[in-house]
Write a protein that holds these residues in place. Structure first.
Motif, PDB file in Angstrom:
ATOM      1  N   ARG A   3       1.287  -1.416  -0.342  1.00 52.15           N
ATOM      2  CA  ARG A   3       0.329   0.127   0.390  1.00 52.15           C
ATOM      3  C   ARG A   3       0.792   1.027  -0.189  1.00 52.15           C
ATOM      4  NH1 ARG A   3      -3.718  -1.414   4.533  1.00 52.15           N
ATOM      5  NH2 ARG A   3      -4.837  -3.188   3.482  1.00 52.15           N
ATOM      6  N   ASN A   5       0.400   4.983   0.935  1.00 53.52           N
ATOM      7  CA  ASN A   5      -0.378   6.005   0.892  1.00 53.52           C
ATOM      8  C   ASN A   5       0.208   7.815   1.079  1.00 53.52           C
ATOM      9  OD1 ASN A   5      -1.556   4.619   2.977  1.00 53.52           O
ATOM     10  ND2 ASN A   5      -0.858   5.227   4.725  1.00 53.52           N
ATOM     11  N   ASP A  19       4.922   5.114   1.627  1.00 51.77           N
ATOM     12  CA  ASP A  19       5.634   3.213   1.847  1.00 51.77           C
ATOM     13  C   ASP A  19       4.693   3.287   3.540  1.00 51.77           C
ATOM     14  OD1 ASP A  19       5.677   0.829   2.462  1.00 51.77           O
ATOM     15  OD2 ASP A  19       6.511   0.844   0.449  1.00 51.77           O
ATOM     16  N   THR A  20       3.495   2.402   3.424  1.00 56.66           N
ATOM     17  CA  THR A  20       3.418   2.211   4.715  1.00 56.66           C
ATOM     18  C   THR A  20       4.074   1.719   5.720  1.00 56.66           C
ATOM     19  OG1 THR A  20       2.235  -0.204   3.797  1.00 56.66           O
ATOM     20  CG2 THR A  20       0.380   2.330   4.200  1.00 56.66           C
ATOM     21  N   LYS A  21       5.209   1.161   5.123  1.00 55.57           N
ATOM     22  CA  LYS A  21       6.332   0.401   6.086  1.00 55.57           C
ATOM     23  C   LYS A  21       7.047   1.722   6.312  1.00 55.57           C
ATOM     24  CE  LYS A  21       5.036  -4.085   4.053  1.00 55.57           C
ATOM     25  NZ  LYS A  21       6.268  -4.540   3.608  1.00 55.57           N
ATOM     26  N   PRO A  23       6.810   5.413   6.748  1.00 46.92           N
ATOM     27  CA  PRO A  23       6.321   6.533   6.678  1.00 46.92           C
ATOM     28  C   PRO A  23       6.861   8.181   6.642  1.00 46.92           C
ATOM     29  CG  PRO A  23       4.767   5.842   8.694  1.00 46.92           C
ATOM     30  CD  PRO A  23       6.420   4.210   7.945  1.00 46.92           C
ATOM     31  N   TYR A  45       2.984  -1.358  -6.716  1.00 44.85           N
ATOM     32  CA  TYR A  45       2.002  -1.159  -5.435  1.00 44.85           C
ATOM     33  C   TYR A  45       0.461  -1.429  -5.796  1.00 44.85           C
ATOM     34  CZ  TYR A  45       5.240   1.449  -2.645  1.00 44.85           C
ATOM     35  OH  TYR A  45       6.631   1.621  -2.440  1.00 44.85           O
ATOM     36  N   CYS A  51      -5.627   9.908   3.220  1.00 49.86           N
ATOM     37  CA  CYS A  51      -4.808  10.147   4.513  1.00 49.86           C
ATOM     38  C   CYS A  51      -5.170  11.507   4.626  1.00 49.86           C
ATOM     39  CB  CYS A  51      -4.156   9.221   5.192  1.00 49.86           C
ATOM     40  SG  CYS A  51      -3.023   9.182   4.894  1.00 49.86           S
ATOM     41  N   HIS A  57      -1.271   7.527   9.163  1.00 48.54           N
ATOM     42  CA  HIS A  57      -1.881   6.618   9.615  1.00 48.54           C
ATOM     43  C   HIS A  57      -1.039   5.528   9.808  1.00 48.54           C
ATOM     44  CE1 HIS A  57      -4.219   6.637   6.082  1.00 48.54           C
ATOM     45  NE2 HIS A  57      -3.904   5.623   5.909  1.00 48.54           N
ATOM     46  N   ILE A  58      -0.556   5.106  10.310  1.00 49.87           N
ATOM     47  CA  ILE A  58       0.758   3.820  10.089  1.00 49.87           C
ATOM     48  C   ILE A  58       0.039   2.223  10.384  1.00 49.87           C
ATOM     49  CG2 ILE A  58       2.695   2.750  11.090  1.00 49.87           C
ATOM     50  CD1 ILE A  58       3.399   5.893  12.754  1.00 49.87           C
ATOM     51  N   GLU A  59       0.171   1.547   9.539  1.00 52.72           N
ATOM     52  CA  GLU A  59      -0.169   0.437   9.115  1.00 52.72           C
ATOM     53  C   GLU A  59       0.703  -1.133   9.705  1.00 52.72           C
ATOM     54  OE1 GLU A  59      -2.608  -0.448   7.540  1.00 52.72           O
ATOM     55  OE2 GLU A  59      -2.958   1.109   6.839  1.00 52.72           O
ATOM     56  N   TYR A  61       2.676  -4.852  10.512  1.00 48.25           N
ATOM     57  CA  TYR A  61       2.844  -5.683   9.492  1.00 48.25           C
ATOM     58  C   TYR A  61       3.011  -6.766  10.245  1.00 48.25           C
ATOM     59  CZ  TYR A  61       0.984  -3.086   5.638  1.00 48.25           C
ATOM     60  OH  TYR A  61       0.801  -2.530   4.646  1.00 48.25           O
TER      61      TYR A  61
END
Length: 61
Positions: A3, A5, A19-21, A23, A45, A51, A57-59, A61
Protein backbone atom coordinates in the motif's frame (compact mmCIF):
# COMPACT_ATOMS: atom_id res chain seq x y z
CA UNK A 1 -0.39 -6.34 -0.40
CA UNK A 2 1.74 -3.25 -0.90
CA UNK A 3 0.00 0.00 0.00
CA UNK A 4 1.02 3.53 -0.71
CA UNK A 5 -0.47 6.36 1.32
CA UNK A 6 -1.29 9.76 -0.16
CA UNK A 7 -1.72 12.73 2.13
CA UNK A 8 -2.77 16.14 0.84
CA UNK A 9 -0.34 18.91 1.74
CA UNK A 10 -2.44 22.04 1.39
CA UNK A 11 0.31 24.65 1.30
CA UNK A 12 2.07 22.69 -1.49
CA UNK A 13 -1.15 21.85 -3.36
CA UNK A 14 0.19 18.31 -3.79
CA UNK A 15 -0.13 14.80 -2.43
CA UNK A 16 2.82 13.40 -0.48
CA UNK A 17 3.19 9.69 -1.23
CA UNK A 18 4.81 7.34 1.25
CA UNK A 19 5.05 3.62 1.82
CA UNK A 20 3.11 2.38 4.84
CA UNK A 21 6.18 0.45 6.01
CA UNK A 22 8.29 3.61 6.13
CA UNK A 23 5.95 6.60 6.61
CA UNK A 24 8.70 9.13 7.31
CA UNK A 25 10.27 8.67 3.86
CA UNK A 26 8.52 10.51 1.03
CA UNK A 27 8.35 8.54 -2.21
CA UNK A 28 7.03 11.37 -4.42
CA UNK A 29 4.84 14.43 -4.62
CA UNK A 30 1.97 14.50 -7.12
CA UNK A 31 -0.48 17.27 -7.91
CA UNK A 32 -3.39 14.91 -8.59
CA UNK A 33 -4.60 11.71 -6.98
CA UNK A 34 -5.17 10.13 -10.41
CA UNK A 35 -1.52 10.61 -11.36
CA UNK A 36 -0.46 9.28 -7.96
CA UNK A 37 -2.56 6.13 -8.47
CA UNK A 38 -1.11 5.49 -11.94
CA UNK A 39 2.46 5.88 -10.71
CA UNK A 40 1.78 3.68 -7.68
CA UNK A 41 0.53 0.87 -9.91
CA UNK A 42 3.52 1.27 -12.24
CA UNK A 43 5.86 0.95 -9.25
CA UNK A 44 4.35 -2.29 -7.98
CA UNK A 45 1.90 -1.05 -5.37
CA UNK A 46 -1.49 -2.75 -5.14
CA UNK A 47 -3.43 0.18 -3.77
CA UNK A 48 -3.20 3.80 -2.76
CA UNK A 49 -4.89 5.10 0.40
CA UNK A 50 -5.82 8.76 0.77
CA UNK A 51 -5.31 10.03 4.32
CA UNK A 52 -5.29 13.25 6.31
CA UNK A 53 -1.92 14.98 6.66
CA UNK A 54 -2.45 15.71 10.34
CA UNK A 55 -3.48 12.13 11.17
CA UNK A 56 -0.74 10.07 9.54
CA UNK A 57 -1.81 6.49 9.99
CA UNK A 58 0.74 3.72 10.30
CA UNK A 59 0.04 0.16 9.24
CA UNK A 60 1.33 -2.68 11.38
CA UNK A 61 2.58 -5.75 9.53
Amino acid sequence: MKRLNAEWINYMKAYRLYDTKNPQQTMAYEDSLETAELNALKNGYDEIVECEADTMHIENY
